[in-house]
Scaffold this motif. Sequence first.
Motif, PDB file in Angstrom:
ATOM      1  N   GLU A   1       0.893  -1.383   0.010  1.00 52.24           N
ATOM      2  CA  GLU A   1       0.143  -0.128  -0.035  1.00 52.24           C
ATOM      3  C   GLU A   1       0.917   1.275  -0.100  1.00 52.24           C
ATOM      4  OE1 GLU A   1      -2.446  -0.264   3.625  1.00 52.24           O
ATOM      5  OE2 GLU A   1      -3.043  -2.218   2.988  1.00 52.24           O
ATOM      6  N   LYS A   2       0.410   2.473  -0.803  1.00 45.79           N
ATOM      7  CA  LYS A   2       1.412   3.574  -0.798  1.00 45.79           C
ATOM      8  C   LYS A   2       0.955   4.071   0.800  1.00 45.79           C
ATOM      9  CE  LYS A   2       2.658   6.895  -3.980  1.00 45.79           C
ATOM     10  NZ  LYS A   2       2.241   7.450  -5.269  1.00 45.79           N
ATOM     11  N   PRO A   3       2.037   4.816   1.452  1.00 45.73           N
ATOM     12  CA  PRO A   3       1.755   5.335   2.489  1.00 45.73           C
ATOM     13  C   PRO A   3       0.920   6.613   2.407  1.00 45.73           C
ATOM     14  CG  PRO A   3       3.888   4.385   2.687  1.00 45.73           C
ATOM     15  CD  PRO A   3       3.149   4.213   1.042  1.00 45.73           C
ATOM     16  N   PRO A   4       0.474   7.299   3.562  1.00 45.61           N
ATOM     17  CA  PRO A   4      -0.020   8.701   3.269  1.00 45.61           C
ATOM     18  C   PRO A   4       0.908   9.738   2.788  1.00 45.61           C
ATOM     19  CG  PRO A   4      -0.934   7.685   5.341  1.00 45.61           C
ATOM     20  CD  PRO A   4       0.258   6.987   4.825  1.00 45.61           C
ATOM     21  N   HIS A   5       0.571  10.877   2.128  1.00 50.34           N
ATOM     22  CA  HIS A   5       1.477  12.104   1.767  1.00 50.34           C
ATOM     23  C   HIS A   5       1.690  12.733   2.925  1.00 50.34           C
ATOM     24  CE1 HIS A   5       1.951  16.180   0.087  1.00 50.34           C
ATOM     25  NE2 HIS A   5       2.657  15.452  -0.716  1.00 50.34           N
ATOM     26  N   ILE A   6       2.979  13.183   2.910  1.00 48.56           N
ATOM     27  CA  ILE A   6       3.603  13.849   4.191  1.00 48.56           C
ATOM     28  C   ILE A   6       4.089  14.972   3.608  1.00 48.56           C
ATOM     29  CG2 ILE A   6       3.790  12.135   5.797  1.00 48.56           C
ATOM     30  CD1 ILE A   6       6.872  12.027   5.275  1.00 48.56           C
ATOM     31  N   ALA A  56       6.751  12.652  -1.159  1.00 49.47           N
ATOM     32  CA  ALA A  56       7.160  11.991   0.262  1.00 49.47           C
ATOM     33  C   ALA A  56       6.020  11.251   0.778  1.00 49.47           C
ATOM     34  CB  ALA A  56       7.732  12.840   1.178  1.00 49.47           C
ATOM     35  N   PHE A  57       6.133  10.101   1.434  1.00 48.44           N
ATOM     36  CA  PHE A  57       4.793   9.333   1.997  1.00 48.44           C
ATOM     37  C   PHE A  57       5.393   8.606   3.295  1.00 48.44           C
ATOM     38  CE2 PHE A  57       4.643   9.857  -2.726  1.00 48.44           C
ATOM     39  CZ  PHE A  57       3.357  10.265  -2.850  1.00 48.44           C
ATOM     40  N   THR A  74       7.450   2.761  17.409  1.00 48.76           N
ATOM     41  CA  THR A  74       6.278   2.762  16.205  1.00 48.76           C
ATOM     42  C   THR A  74       6.951   2.280  15.136  1.00 48.76           C
ATOM     43  OG1 THR A  74       4.920   4.717  17.025  1.00 48.76           O
ATOM     44  CG2 THR A  74       4.715   4.342  14.807  1.00 48.76           C
ATOM     45  N   SER A  75       6.205   1.569  14.281  1.00 49.06           N
ATOM     46  CA  SER A  75       6.877   1.004  13.150  1.00 49.06           C
ATOM     47  C   SER A  75       6.068   1.196  11.814  1.00 49.06           C
ATOM     48  CB  SER A  75       7.118  -0.369  13.083  1.00 49.06           C
ATOM     49  OG  SER A  75       5.562  -0.917  13.014  1.00 49.06           O
ATOM     50  N   GLY A  76       6.321   1.483  10.565  1.00 42.41           N
ATOM     51  CA  GLY A  76       5.713   1.766   9.253  1.00 42.41           C
ATOM     52  C   GLY A  76       6.596   1.727   8.127  1.00 42.41           C
ATOM     53  N   PHE A  77       5.903   2.310   7.322  1.00 41.62           N
ATOM     54  CA  PHE A  77       6.530   2.438   5.968  1.00 41.62           C
ATOM     55  C   PHE A  77       6.840   3.659   5.449  1.00 41.62           C
ATOM     56  CE2 PHE A  77       4.687  -1.755   6.149  1.00 41.62           C
ATOM     57  CZ  PHE A  77       5.659  -2.464   5.903  1.00 41.62           C
ATOM     58  N   TYR A  78       8.002   3.985   4.814  1.00 41.37           N
ATOM     59  CA  TYR A  78       8.301   5.456   4.150  1.00 41.37           C
ATOM     60  C   TYR A  78       8.491   5.178   2.762  1.00 41.37           C
ATOM     61  CZ  TYR A  78      11.213   9.304   3.074  1.00 41.37           C
ATOM     62  OH  TYR A  78      11.847  10.586   2.513  1.00 41.37           O
ATOM     63  N   ARG A  79       8.326   5.915   1.962  1.00 45.29           N
ATOM     64  CA  ARG A  79       8.207   5.842   0.280  1.00 45.29           C
ATOM     65  C   ARG A  79       8.587   7.305   0.015  1.00 45.29           C
ATOM     66  NH1 ARG A  79       6.456   2.908  -4.000  1.00 45.29           N
ATOM     67  NH2 ARG A  79       6.517   3.931  -5.942  1.00 45.29           N
TER      68      ARG A  79
END
Length: 115
Positions: free
Chosen positions: A12-17, A22-23, A39-44
């Motif tokens: 999934e594409k992470p939310p725009h930041i 950058a997401f 906290t863990s997650g994904f950065y694109r």
Amino acid sequence: MPMTFKKGASSEKPPHIANNNAFLGDCFTSDADKEHQITSGFYRQEAGTPLVYSYDYDEMKVILEGNFTMKDETGYEVTAGPGDTFYFKKGCTITFSSTDYGLAFFVGLRPKGTA
């Protein structure tokens, strides 16, 4: 429940930041008190405007796909690809860019939603 599962999170594409390329999306946060939560997650990061980010917490990243170029405030620069791992110390400022795109998994010493 001692274990939580999220299927397909990396696809999934992470939310725009920031900027237009950058997401970032948080997936899980520990139940510890706020001062000790991880906290863990994904950065694109996609090609285009670099993201300059100042860390007010410690974080580790593992590059999953694509490529990143990362430069710290001292001018030290590295280009990274899948399998490369990084530690960003609280107080550092990193400039992230990519020639195409990069996807990373992160774990940071911060509460959810505070990146």
